[in-house]
Design a protein around this motif. Structure first.
Motif, mmCIF file in Angstrom:
data_model
loop_
_atom_site.group_PDB
_atom_site.id
_atom_site.type_symbol
_atom_site.label_atom_id
_atom_site.label_comp_id
_atom_site.label_asym_id
_atom_site.label_seq_id
_atom_site.Cartn_x
_atom_site.Cartn_y
_atom_site.Cartn_z
ATOM 1 N N CYS A 34 0.939 -1.091 0.406
ATOM 2 C CA CYS A 34 -0.068 0.003 -0.209
ATOM 3 C C CYS A 34 0.799 1.653 -0.215
ATOM 4 O O CYS A 34 -0.125 1.781 -0.231
ATOM 5 N N GLY A 35 1.954 0.731 0.086
ATOM 6 C CA GLY A 35 3.216 2.885 0.629
ATOM 7 C C GLY A 35 3.295 3.397 1.750
ATOM 8 O O GLY A 35 3.546 3.773 1.581
ATOM 9 N N GLN A 36 2.858 2.986 2.035
ATOM 10 C CA GLN A 36 2.376 3.464 3.966
ATOM 11 C C GLN A 36 3.727 2.960 3.804
ATOM 12 O O GLN A 36 4.930 2.428 4.448
ATOM 13 N N GLU A 37 4.530 5.039 4.701
ATOM 14 C CA GLU A 37 5.327 4.554 5.639
ATOM 15 C C GLU A 37 5.552 4.069 6.711
ATOM 16 O O GLU A 37 4.604 4.658 8.054
ATOM 17 N N HIS A 38 6.255 3.536 7.327
ATOM 18 C CA HIS A 38 6.392 3.044 9.260
ATOM 19 C C HIS A 38 8.384 2.862 9.515
ATOM 20 O O HIS A 38 8.923 3.214 8.443
ATOM 21 N N GLU A 39 8.298 2.550 10.895
ATOM 22 C CA GLU A 39 9.652 3.711 11.233
ATOM 23 C C GLU A 39 9.418 2.037 12.401
ATOM 24 O O GLU A 39 8.845 1.891 12.835
ATOM 25 N N VAL A 40 10.713 1.719 12.397
ATOM 26 C CA VAL A 40 11.247 0.876 12.713
ATOM 27 C C VAL A 40 11.846 1.053 13.833
ATOM 28 O O VAL A 40 12.543 1.954 14.515
ATOM 29 N N VAL A 41 10.814 1.256 15.018
ATOM 30 C CA VAL A 41 11.096 1.378 16.620
ATOM 31 C C VAL A 41 11.260 0.709 17.958
ATOM 32 O O VAL A 41 12.404 0.739 18.526
ATOM 33 N N GLU A 42 11.460 -1.372 17.354
ATOM 34 C CA GLU A 42 12.140 -1.373 18.533
ATOM 35 C C GLU A 42 12.642 -2.725 17.409
ATOM 36 O O GLU A 42 12.250 -3.459 16.038
ATOM 37 N N LYS A 43 13.825 -3.242 17.568
ATOM 38 C CA LYS A 43 13.882 -4.781 16.594
ATOM 39 C C LYS A 43 15.573 -5.421 18.007
ATOM 40 O O LYS A 43 16.196 -4.784 18.291
ATOM 41 N N SER A 44 14.800 -6.752 17.849
ATOM 42 C CA SER A 44 15.406 -7.585 18.340
ATOM 43 C C SER A 44 15.859 -9.091 17.213
ATOM 44 O O SER A 44 15.266 -9.257 16.349
ATOM 45 N N ASP A 45 16.632 -9.707 18.834
ATOM 46 C CA ASP A 45 16.740 -11.167 17.332
ATOM 47 C C ASP A 45 15.208 -11.459 17.522
ATOM 48 O O ASP A 45 15.294 -12.704 16.610
ATOM 49 N N ALA A 46 14.839 -11.589 18.317
ATOM 50 C CA ALA A 46 13.015 -12.298 18.438
ATOM 51 C C ALA A 46 11.933 -11.555 17.283
ATOM 52 O O ALA A 46 11.465 -12.432 16.607
ATOM 53 N N ALA A 47 12.380 -10.082 16.942
ATOM 54 C CA ALA A 47 11.476 -9.159 16.417
ATOM 55 C C ALA A 47 10.960 -8.002 16.345
ATOM 56 O O ALA A 47 12.318 -8.208 16.756
ATOM 57 N N VAL A 48 10.461 -7.254 15.319
ATOM 58 C CA VAL A 48 10.980 -6.005 15.037
ATOM 59 C C VAL A 48 9.481 -5.793 15.218
ATOM 60 O O VAL A 48 8.716 -6.179 14.981
ATOM 61 N N ARG A 49 9.172 -4.594 15.422
ATOM 62 C CA ARG A 49 8.333 -3.803 16.048
ATOM 63 C C ARG A 49 8.276 -2.329 15.344
ATOM 64 O O ARG A 49 9.435 -1.808 15.095
ATOM 65 N N LEU A 50 7.156 -1.571 14.993
ATOM 66 C CA LEU A 50 6.875 -1.137 13.357
ATOM 67 C C LEU A 50 5.879 -0.177 14.112
ATOM 68 O O LEU A 50 5.160 -0.384 14.832
#
Length: 62
Positions: A34-50
Motif C-alpha cells: 500500500c506504500g504506507q511508511e513505517h518506522e522501526v521502533v524496536e528490533k531484537s533477535d526475536a521480533a521487529v516492531r513498527l
C-alpha cells in the motif's frame, strides 16, 4: 535451534513485511502493498516492531 524473527505487519493493510537484517531502530521502511511508511521502533533477535512513520515536518533538516 534457530529462532525465526517474527515478521511485522503493515498497520494499514495487514501485509507482512520482509524483515531485512540491516534494519536499525529509527529507520523508515515502506509497505510494498500500500506504500504506507513505517518506522522501526524496536528490533531484537526475536521480533521487529513498527509504528506509522511520522509525517515530514516543514523544518526537518534545517
Amino acid at each position: 535451534m534457530t529462532l525465526a524473527v517474527m515478521a511485522p505487519k503493515c498497520l494499514v493493510c495487514d501485509t507482512e513485511f520482509e524483515v531485512r537484517a540491516d534494519w536499525e531502530k529509527g529507520e523508515i521502511t515502506e509497505c510494498a502493498a500500500c506504500g504506507q511508511e513505517h518506522e522501526v521502533v524496536e528490533k531484537s533477535d526475536a521480533a521487529v516492531r513498527l509504528d506509522l512513520a511520522p509525517e515530514v515536518e516543514e523544518d526537518w533538516g534545517e
